[in-house]
Design a protein around this motif. Sequence first.
Motif, PDB file in Angstrom:
ATOM      1  N   GLU A   1      -0.625   6.770   6.262  1.00  0.00           N
ATOM      2  CA  GLU A   1      -1.325   5.906   7.225  1.00  0.00           C
ATOM      3  C   GLU A   1      -0.744   4.488   7.208  1.00  0.00           C
ATOM      4  O   GLU A   1      -0.514   3.894   8.267  1.00  0.00           O
TER       5      GLU A   1
ATOM      6  N   SER B   1       1.028   6.075   1.063  1.00  0.00           N
ATOM      7  CA  SER B   1       0.085   6.304   2.152  1.00  0.00           C
ATOM      8  C   SER B   1       0.812   6.489   3.475  1.00  0.00           C
ATOM      9  O   SER B   1       1.478   5.575   3.966  1.00  0.00           O
TER      10      SER B   1
ATOM     11  N   THR C   1       0.852   3.914  -3.105  1.00  0.00           N
ATOM     12  CA  THR C   1       0.165   5.196  -2.913  1.00  0.00           C
ATOM     13  C   THR C   1       0.908   6.191  -2.037  1.00  0.00           C
ATOM     14  O   THR C   1       0.441   7.303  -1.859  1.00  0.00           O
TER      15      THR C   1
ATOM     16  N   GLU D   1       0.834  -1.206   0.000  1.00  0.00           N
ATOM     17  CA  GLU D   1       0.000   0.000   0.000  1.00  0.00           C
ATOM     18  C   GLU D   1       0.863   1.249   0.000  1.00  0.00           C
ATOM     19  O   GLU D   1       0.627   2.183  -0.753  1.00  0.00           O
TER      20      GLU D   1
END
Length: 86
Positions: free
Chosen positions: A19, A17, A15, A11
Motif C-alpha cells: 500500500e 507495505s 514493512t 513505511e
Amino acid sequence: MISNDITLVQEFAATRSEEAFAELVSRNINLVFSVALRQVRDRHLAEEITQAVFIILAGKSALAGSEDGSFQAGFAGRHGMLPPTL
C-alpha cells in the motif's frame, strides 16, 4: 494516513507495505515520466526509465528523500533525473 513521501519510503522499507509503495508510485509516476520524457524525448524509453526508477526505489527502499520529505528532489536528484541547476 501517511502524509509525505519520506514517510511512505520509510513505511515500505520497514514493512514492505504494498500500500505504501503503491501510494508512492501513484503520487510520483507522472513527474518521473515527464522528467524522463524531457530528457530522452522518446515515449517508450521514458516509460522504461520510469519503470526502472521505481524498481530501483523498491530495491533501495532504505533510501531517504530530501529534507522537505519529497521523493522527487531526493531520489530523482541523486539519480540524475533532474536537470542541473544554474
